[in-house]
Design a protein around this motif. Structure first.
Motif, PDB file in Angstrom:
ATOM      1  N   THR A 143       0.832  -1.207   0.000  1.00 50.88           N
ATOM      2  CA  THR A 143       0.000   0.000   0.000  1.00 50.88           C
ATOM      3  C   THR A 143       0.861   1.250   0.000  1.00 50.88           C
ATOM      4  O   THR A 143       0.561   2.243  -0.689  1.00 50.88           O
ATOM      5  CB  THR A 143      -0.945  -0.006   1.211  1.00 50.88           C
ATOM      6  OG1 THR A 143      -1.756  -1.191   1.180  1.00 50.88           O
ATOM      7  CG2 THR A 143      -1.864   1.218   1.202  1.00 50.88           C
ATOM      8  N   SER A 144       1.970   1.200   0.774  1.00 50.13           N
ATOM      9  CA  SER A 144       2.872   2.363   0.849  1.00 50.13           C
ATOM     10  C   SER A 144       3.570   2.626  -0.488  1.00 50.13           C
ATOM     11  O   SER A 144       4.067   3.729  -0.719  1.00 50.13           O
ATOM     12  CB  SER A 144       3.913   2.152   1.944  1.00 50.13           C
ATOM     13  OG  SER A 144       4.780   1.067   1.592  1.00 50.13           O
ATOM     14  N   LEU A 145       3.604   1.626  -1.342  1.00 54.33           N
ATOM     15  CA  LEU A 145       4.231   1.798  -2.650  1.00 54.33           C
ATOM     16  C   LEU A 145       3.276   2.435  -3.654  1.00 54.33           C
ATOM     17  O   LEU A 145       3.656   2.685  -4.808  1.00 54.33           O
ATOM     18  CB  LEU A 145       4.706   0.441  -3.184  1.00 54.33           C
ATOM     19  CG  LEU A 145       5.840  -0.234  -2.405  1.00 54.33           C
ATOM     20  CD1 LEU A 145       6.144  -1.607  -2.988  1.00 54.33           C
ATOM     21  CD2 LEU A 145       7.101   0.640  -2.419  1.00 54.33           C
ATOM     22  N   GLY A 146       2.039   2.681  -3.217  1.00 55.31           N
ATOM     23  CA  GLY A 146       1.086   3.371  -4.082  1.00 55.31           C
ATOM     24  C   GLY A 146       0.272   2.470  -4.975  1.00 55.31           C
ATOM     25  O   GLY A 146      -0.369   2.952  -5.921  1.00 55.31           O
ATOM     26  N   LEU A 147       0.253   1.177  -4.701  1.00 53.83           N
ATOM     27  CA  LEU A 147      -0.539   0.266  -5.511  1.00 53.83           C
ATOM     28  C   LEU A 147      -2.011   0.383  -5.163  1.00 53.83           C
ATOM     29  O   LEU A 147      -2.378   0.674  -4.012  1.00 53.83           O
ATOM     30  CB  LEU A 147      -0.074  -1.176  -5.305  1.00 53.83           C
ATOM     31  CG  LEU A 147       1.357  -1.509  -5.749  1.00 53.83           C
ATOM     32  CD1 LEU A 147       1.670  -2.971  -5.426  1.00 53.83           C
ATOM     33  CD2 LEU A 147       1.536  -1.256  -7.244  1.00 53.83           C
ATOM     34  N   GLY A 148      -2.877   0.143  -6.141  1.00 52.09           N
ATOM     35  CA  GLY A 148      -4.303   0.167  -5.903  1.00 52.09           C
ATOM     36  C   GLY A 148      -4.752  -0.985  -5.023  1.00 52.09           C
ATOM     37  O   GLY A 148      -4.031  -1.973  -4.843  1.00 52.09           O
ATOM     38  N   LYS A 149      -5.967  -0.868  -4.485  1.00 54.33           N
ATOM     39  CA  LYS A 149      -6.473  -1.886  -3.565  1.00 54.33           C
ATOM     40  C   LYS A 149      -6.555  -3.252  -4.227  1.00 54.33           C
ATOM     41  O   LYS A 149      -6.185  -4.276  -3.624  1.00 54.33           O
ATOM     42  CB  LYS A 149      -7.841  -1.463  -3.055  1.00 54.33           C
ATOM     43  CG  LYS A 149      -8.402  -2.396  -1.992  1.00 54.33           C
ATOM     44  CD  LYS A 149      -9.709  -1.865  -1.446  1.00 54.33           C
ATOM     45  CE  LYS A 149     -10.257  -2.792  -0.366  1.00 54.33           C
ATOM     46  NZ  LYS A 149     -11.546  -2.297   0.178  1.00 54.33           N
ATOM     47  N   GLN A 150      -7.018  -3.311  -5.455  1.00 52.97           N
ATOM     48  CA  GLN A 150      -7.143  -4.581  -6.157  1.00 52.97           C
ATOM     49  C   GLN A 150      -5.772  -5.195  -6.444  1.00 52.97           C
ATOM     50  O   GLN A 150      -5.554  -6.392  -6.273  1.00 52.97           O
ATOM     51  CB  GLN A 150      -7.914  -4.398  -7.468  1.00 52.97           C
ATOM     52  CG  GLN A 150      -8.198  -5.714  -8.187  1.00 52.97           C
ATOM     53  CD  GLN A 150      -9.061  -5.503  -9.423  1.00 52.97           C
ATOM     54  OE1 GLN A 150      -9.391  -4.359  -9.770  1.00 52.97           O
ATOM     55  NE2 GLN A 150      -9.443  -6.596 -10.057  1.00 52.97           N
ATOM     56  N   ALA A 151      -4.824  -4.347  -6.842  1.00 49.51           N
ATOM     57  CA  ALA A 151      -3.465  -4.816  -7.116  1.00 49.51           C
ATOM     58  C   ALA A 151      -2.799  -5.315  -5.852  1.00 49.51           C
ATOM     59  O   ALA A 151      -2.084  -6.339  -5.844  1.00 49.51           O
ATOM     60  CB  ALA A 151      -2.633  -3.699  -7.748  1.00 49.51           C
ATOM     61  N   VAL A 152      -3.024  -4.592  -4.741  1.00 47.62           N
ATOM     62  CA  VAL A 152      -2.455  -5.018  -3.454  1.00 47.62           C
ATOM     63  C   VAL A 152      -2.982  -6.399  -3.083  1.00 47.62           C
ATOM     64  O   VAL A 152      -2.242  -7.271  -2.616  1.00 47.62           O
ATOM     65  CB  VAL A 152      -2.783  -3.985  -2.355  1.00 47.62           C
ATOM     66  CG1 VAL A 152      -2.445  -4.556  -0.970  1.00 47.62           C
ATOM     67  CG2 VAL A 152      -2.005  -2.699  -2.588  1.00 47.62           C
TER      68      VAL A 152
END
Length: 441
Positions: free
Chosen positions: A93-102
């Motif tokens: 999440t801290s890397l800026g990925l979207g919720k679905q990608a996470v």
């Protein structure tokens, strides 16, 4: 949340350790030798008694191991992947990925991590450890495994019963407990593997192999045939019998009445020598007669050895189906089937039964067992009611028996090189195409 993740991580570690325990237990119990455990029991090792209990009830304890592995695998699938995924989600999440990608990436990382730990740490590593250190692992796991079996016995009993029912439904027989029984061929393979691994030497391998082969031999395979028997005769003057002893230099001689079909005993030359050393005159050999052991042509070689040991005889007269003399077997002949040719001081000029003249080229005594000839040449020969190479040749040959008579069989040419009358003494056996045969000595 941190406390919950820590507890779940601890559970994952415990489940992987439990998987490793059951896998190591399963392979160690299958690999360990019962004789080694018995040796430890004799030395007073308390853990060895538990290991022996497990080995003696192997089927039930292998089922316990399988149940344990299955339960831990289910537990890891239930707790492991979500735990690892939950630990990496904040980082993703801290890397800026979207919720679905996470969600997708954390699942893949969790699944891959747990699969890796389960396969490598939980199965492959303990399996290798158990195979290489079976004794130590078996002693370590036996106690806990017995307790697990007791606790889970109802489930193990139910699952085994269901499995056995399924086996019967598909037409197979439930073999029950795993048996540590090996066939002769399996034992031969184990011995060969032990030899290749350096555990036993070539001599030990040959001795054990000869013992198995000896079990297939009968009296007619190992006897000295009637025509080659050297006998003393009851009606000959003592001087003539002494000439036979001086010329042949054997230790024991059958004594015949009129002919070889009427053997009345045998003489040990030691008895005669003892009298001579006392300067006593021998007027008759009758006082030295010993009762021989009588056997039949079909008597197994192993049984001959047992009878000789039991009756303390070292010479046996072989009778044919009509009660006539077929040949003679000495204790030395039986032992040679196990240890190979035995030569004494008087055998230095004797020609060995089989010797190699070159690649695929042999000189073989006509009296050599047909079983041994097949193994030496690595071929198949008709052996029904035939026991010697000479007998096989006579059965196969259709011409007049004479020197240089020959036949071709499975790439080998068999030529008579020594014959007297109708008695063949020796063959020359040569491969026609040496690159297509693989002789075994």
């Amino acid at each position: 949340m941190v406390v919950s993740d820590s507890i779940n991580l601890l559970i994952v570690i415990v489940l992987i350790a439990a998987t490793a325990f059951f896998v190591a237990a399963e392979f160690a119990m299958v690999k360990i030798r019962e004789s080694k455990i018995q040796q430890l029991i004799n030395e007073g090792n308390a853990s060895a008694n538990k290991a022996m209990h497990v080995i003696n009830n192997l089927d039930g304890y292998l089922s316990a191991c399988q149940l344990g592995i299955t339960l831990t695998a289910l537990g890891l699938g239930w707790i492991g992947e979500p735990t690892v995924a939950g630990l990496v989600e904040p980082l993703l999440t801290s890397l800026g990925l979207g919720k679905q990608a996470v969600g997708i990436v954390s699942f893949l990382i969790g699944f891959s991590t747990i699969s890796f730990l389960h396969v490598v740490v939980g199965e492959l590593a303990p399996k290798s450890l158990a195979i290489q250190r079976a004794e130590g692992v078996a002693l370590f796991v036996s106690g806990p495994l017995i307790w697990f079996h007791k606790i889970m016995y109802p489930a193990i009993w139910l699952l085994n019963g269901a499995a056995n029912t399924l086996i019967r439904w598909v037409g197979l027989r439930n073999i029950g407990e795993h048996q540590g029984i090996h066939s002769e061929e399996e034992i031969r393979m184990l011995l060969l593997q032990s030899h290749e691994g350096g555990e036993i030497n070539q001599s030990e391998l040959e001795l054990t192999s000869n013992i198995f082969e000896m079990n297939e031999k009968i009296a007619v395979d190992i006897m000295i045939p009637r025509t080659s028997m050297v006998c003393m005769f009851d009606d000959l003057p003592i001087e003539k019998n002494f000439e036979i002893i001086a010329q042949e230099q054997f230790a024991r001689y059958p004594v015949c009445l009129e002919d070889k079909d009427h053997i009345i005993g045998y003489i040990h030359t030691k008895d005669l020598l003892t009298i001579c050393l006392r300067n006593e005159k021998i007027t008759s050999i009758k006082q030295f007669y010993r009762e021989p052991l009588f056997i039949y042509e079909f008597t197994p070689a192993v049984e001959i050895l047992q009878q000789m040991q039991k009756q303390r005889k070292q010479l046996a007269i072989v009778l044919d189906e009509y009660g006539g003399t077929a040949g003679v077997v000495a204790l030395e002949d039986v032992l040679e089937e196990i240890v190979g040719e035995i030569e004494d001081e008087y055998d230095i000029d004797d020609v060995p039964p089989v010797f190699e003249l070159g690649a695929g080229h042999y000189s073989i005594d006509a009296r050599e067992s047909i079983i041994d000839v097949q193994q030496i040449l690595n071929i198949t020969m008709e052996t029904e009611n035939i026991h010697t190479l000479g007998g096989w040749f006579i059965n196969q040959y259709r011409g007049k028996l004479e020197k240089n008579a020959e036949i071709l069989h499975e790439g080998y040419r068999f030529k008579v090189v020594e014959i007297e009358g109708n008695s063949i003494f020796r063959f020359e056996v040569k491969a026609e195409q040496t690159d297509e045969v693989a002789p075994i000595l």
